[in-house]
Design a protein around this motif. Structure first.
Motif, PDB file in Angstrom:
ATOM      1  N   ASP A  45       0.867  -1.119  -0.058  1.00  0.00           N
ATOM      2  CA  ASP A  45       0.029  -0.065   0.049  1.00  0.00           C
ATOM      3  C   ASP A  45       0.859   1.184  -0.024  1.00  0.00           C
ATOM      4  OD1 ASP A  45      -2.413  -1.686  -0.131  1.00  0.00           O
ATOM      5  OD2 ASP A  45      -2.816  -1.448   2.056  1.00  0.00           O
ATOM      6  N   ASN A  46       1.849   1.364   0.785  1.00  0.00           N
ATOM      7  CA  ASN A  46       2.694   2.422   0.821  1.00  0.00           C
ATOM      8  C   ASN A  46       3.573   2.791  -0.449  1.00  0.00           C
ATOM      9  OD1 ASN A  46       2.011   2.973   3.402  1.00  0.00           O
ATOM     10  ND2 ASN A  46       3.725   2.512   4.474  1.00  0.00           N
ATOM     11  N   SER A  47       3.990   1.509  -1.021  1.00  0.00           N
ATOM     12  CA  SER A  47       4.682   1.687  -2.324  1.00  0.00           C
ATOM     13  C   SER A  47       3.956   2.322  -3.351  1.00  0.00           C
ATOM     14  CB  SER A  47       5.139   0.100  -2.770  1.00  0.00           C
ATOM     15  OG  SER A  47       6.080  -0.312  -1.708  1.00  0.00           O
ATOM     16  N   ARG A  48       2.423   1.719  -3.528  1.00  0.00           N
ATOM     17  CA  ARG A  48       1.681   2.451  -4.474  1.00  0.00           C
ATOM     18  C   ARG A  48       1.214   3.864  -4.150  1.00  0.00           C
ATOM     19  NH1 ARG A  48      -1.398  -3.296  -5.509  1.00  0.00           N
ATOM     20  NH2 ARG A  48      -0.210  -4.026  -7.267  1.00  0.00           N
ATOM     21  N   LYS A  49       1.129   4.108  -2.760  1.00  0.00           N
ATOM     22  CA  LYS A  49       0.736   5.443  -2.426  1.00  0.00           C
ATOM     23  C   LYS A  49       1.911   6.548  -2.887  1.00  0.00           C
ATOM     24  CE  LYS A  49       1.693   7.181   1.626  1.00  0.00           C
ATOM     25  NZ  LYS A  49       1.799   7.558   3.220  1.00  0.00           N
ATOM     26  N   TRP A  50       3.087   6.081  -2.348  1.00  0.00           N
ATOM     27  CA  TRP A  50       4.263   6.984  -3.063  1.00  0.00           C
ATOM     28  C   TRP A  50       4.523   7.131  -4.352  1.00  0.00           C
ATOM     29  CZ3 TRP A  50       5.319  11.242  -0.430  1.00  0.00           C
ATOM     30  CH2 TRP A  50       5.099  11.038   1.165  1.00  0.00           C
ATOM     31  N   LEU A  51       4.292   6.088  -4.984  1.00  0.00           N
ATOM     32  CA  LEU A  51       4.507   6.151  -6.551  1.00  0.00           C
ATOM     33  C   LEU A  51       3.589   6.882  -7.248  1.00  0.00           C
ATOM     34  CD1 LEU A  51       5.169   2.306  -7.463  1.00  0.00           C
ATOM     35  CD2 LEU A  51       6.901   4.225  -7.488  1.00  0.00           C
ATOM     36  N   LYS A  52       2.141   6.608  -6.787  1.00  0.00           N
ATOM     37  CA  LYS A  52       1.433   7.693  -7.244  1.00  0.00           C
ATOM     38  C   LYS A  52       1.542   9.265  -6.990  1.00  0.00           C
ATOM     39  CE  LYS A  52      -3.866   8.445  -7.176  1.00  0.00           C
ATOM     40  NZ  LYS A  52      -5.224   7.749  -6.916  1.00  0.00           N
ATOM     41  N   ARG A  53       1.942   9.439  -5.593  1.00  0.00           N
ATOM     42  CA  ARG A  53       2.021  10.773  -4.975  1.00  0.00           C
ATOM     43  C   ARG A  53       3.291  11.570  -6.068  1.00  0.00           C
ATOM     44  NH1 ARG A  53       2.512  15.000  -4.753  1.00  0.00           N
ATOM     45  NH2 ARG A  53       2.735  16.631  -2.918  1.00  0.00           N
ATOM     46  N   LEU A  54       4.054  10.627  -6.490  1.00  0.00           N
ATOM     47  CA  LEU A  54       5.345  11.346  -7.269  1.00  0.00           C
ATOM     48  C   LEU A  54       5.052  11.044  -8.836  1.00  0.00           C
ATOM     49  CD1 LEU A  54       8.046   9.951  -4.735  1.00  0.00           C
ATOM     50  CD2 LEU A  54       7.501  12.380  -5.401  1.00  0.00           C
ATOM     51  N   SER A  55       3.893  10.532  -9.099  1.00  0.00           N
ATOM     52  CA  SER A  55       3.361  10.521 -10.370  1.00  0.00           C
ATOM     53  C   SER A  55       4.282   9.626 -11.304  1.00  0.00           C
ATOM     54  CB  SER A  55       3.409  12.005 -11.085  1.00  0.00           C
ATOM     55  OG  SER A  55       2.801  13.083 -10.499  1.00  0.00           O
ATOM     56  N   VAL A  56       4.492   8.439 -10.623  1.00  0.00           N
ATOM     57  CA  VAL A  56       5.374   7.217 -11.506  1.00  0.00           C
ATOM     58  C   VAL A  56       4.474   5.874 -11.412  1.00  0.00           C
ATOM     59  CG1 VAL A  56       7.656   8.289 -11.528  1.00  0.00           C
ATOM     60  CG2 VAL A  56       6.820   7.406  -9.696  1.00  0.00           C
ATOM     61  N   GLU A  57       3.400   5.887 -11.008  1.00  0.00           N
ATOM     62  CA  GLU A  57       2.371   4.750 -10.596  1.00  0.00           C
ATOM     63  C   GLU A  57       2.602   3.779 -11.787  1.00  0.00           C
ATOM     64  OE1 GLU A  57      -0.896   7.697 -11.498  1.00  0.00           O
ATOM     65  OE2 GLU A  57       1.294   7.860 -10.946  1.00  0.00           O
ATOM     66  N   GLN A  58       2.389   4.430 -13.122  1.00  0.00           N
ATOM     67  CA  GLN A  58       2.478   3.679 -14.175  1.00  0.00           C
ATOM     68  C   GLN A  58       3.494   2.616 -14.433  1.00  0.00           C
ATOM     69  OE1 GLN A  58       2.858   6.860 -13.970  1.00  0.00           O
ATOM     70  NE2 GLN A  58       3.753   7.792 -15.841  1.00  0.00           N
ATOM     71  N   TYR A  59       4.537   3.072 -13.613  1.00  0.00           N
ATOM     72  CA  TYR A  59       5.900   2.273 -13.910  1.00  0.00           C
ATOM     73  C   TYR A  59       6.109   1.288 -12.819  1.00  0.00           C
ATOM     74  CZ  TYR A  59       7.085   6.236 -16.688  1.00  0.00           C
ATOM     75  OH  TYR A  59       6.767   7.261 -17.814  1.00  0.00           O
TER      76      TYR A  59
END
Length: 304
Positions: free
Chosen positions: A108-122
């Motif tokens: 959950d934390n990984s996906r939260k921070w990837l999304k917050r930093l606009s790189v969730e698509q990777y």
């Protein structure tokens, strides 16, 4: 929360790298840890991280002996440490699990921070397939995945374009607002000025300057003015001051359009401007109290 570093020393063989480093930083504030290459910044950080042990000195957290294994620390190193040929989400979860985060929260934390930093698509991509800027954002996400109480950022803006730099600025402000301890190390002084209330400058393994940045700038700018003449060029105005008012002020520098002058001992601003007004050829266009940049202060303290 307050972190105190007290008189830390460190030697490698016969080389004394740290010679009694002391500073403190509180939650909800950012501390700028500054110095030239080889000054001792990275060694200090590694002692905080328990990578190295100090030869002497004490580190306290809220008055108790600091145990880095009982506090979540997020560290963004200058030399990036993620695995280029590994899937991003998998290695972020792995790193969170190493820090004691349970698997569900790690995901959950990984996906939260990837999304917050606009790189969730990777999240399912290999790190090496990303641009340098996006790799940097993934590295930052990995730094924050354990929800750290202490965040250490070493050259965090390296490789970021202005848009991504703004995203990172917003994240750093959020961390400070949440009461985190933030230690910020960078050679890009404008970023340090933007975030840090306090600074510590290390040179040759010793603290050569520390304290509140605004107060330090006021002290360094004391009895100095920025002034320009409407009639003359900057160079002509410099010659006039040197020739006509050497007993009042000395030119110590310049900006793009103005001169920086330091008042001589015993000369007030009022006296200086009275003497200027007596010069028929001079028409003052602009003046203000000089506020030195952190870059100017840094160069003065540690420049050869």
């Amino acid at each position: 929360m307050k972190l105190e570093v007290q008189n830390i020393t460190k030697t490698f063989g016969e080389k004394e790298v740290l010679k009694g480093i002391s500073f403190s930083v509180e939650g909800g504030k950012a501390l700028g840890l500054l110095g030239r290459n080889g000054a001792g910044k990275t060694t200090t950080i590694r002692i905080l991280m328990d990578v190295f042990h100090a030869n002497s000195g004490t580190i306290l957290l809220d008055g108790e002996k600091f145990n880095p294994h009982k506090v979540q620390i997020g560290y963004l190193p200058e030399e990036r440490g993620l695995y280029p040929k590994r899937i991003i989400l998998e290695q972020m979860v792995y790193l969170a699990r190493l820090r004691g985060v349970d698997k569900k929260k790690a995901v959950d934390n990984s996906r939260k921070w990837l999304k917050r930093l606009s790189v969730e698509q990777y999240e399912k991509s290999l790190l090496e397939t990303l641009s340098k800027g996006n790799q940097q954002k993934v590295q930052l996400a990995a730094t924050l995945v354990c929800d750290p109480d202490i965040v250490i950022l070493d050259e965090p803006f390296s490789g970021l374009d202005p848009v991504n730099s703004q995203i990172l600025k917003d994240v750093i402000r959020e961390l400070i607002a949440e009461g985190k301890i933030v230690i910020f190390s960078s050679h890009q002084m404008s970023y340090v000025e933007e975030f840090c209330e306090d600074i510590v400058i290390i040179n040759g393994g010793e603290v050569v300057l520390d304290g509140n940045l605004i107060e330090i700038q006021k002290e360094y700018g004391k009895n100095q003015l920025v002034v320009s003449d409407e009639v003359h060029s900057r160079e002509e105005f410099r010659d006039i001051l040197s020739k006509e008012l050497p007993d009042c002020a000395k030119v110590t520098g310049e900006t793009k359009e103005d001169l920086i002058v330091k008042l001589q001992e015993g000369i007030s601003k009022k006296q200086f401007f009275q003497r200027l007004a007596e010069l028929d050829s001079v028409e003052i266009e602009h003046f203000e109290t000089y506020k030195p940049s952190l870059n100017d202060i840094f160069v003065e303290k540690v420049g050869e």
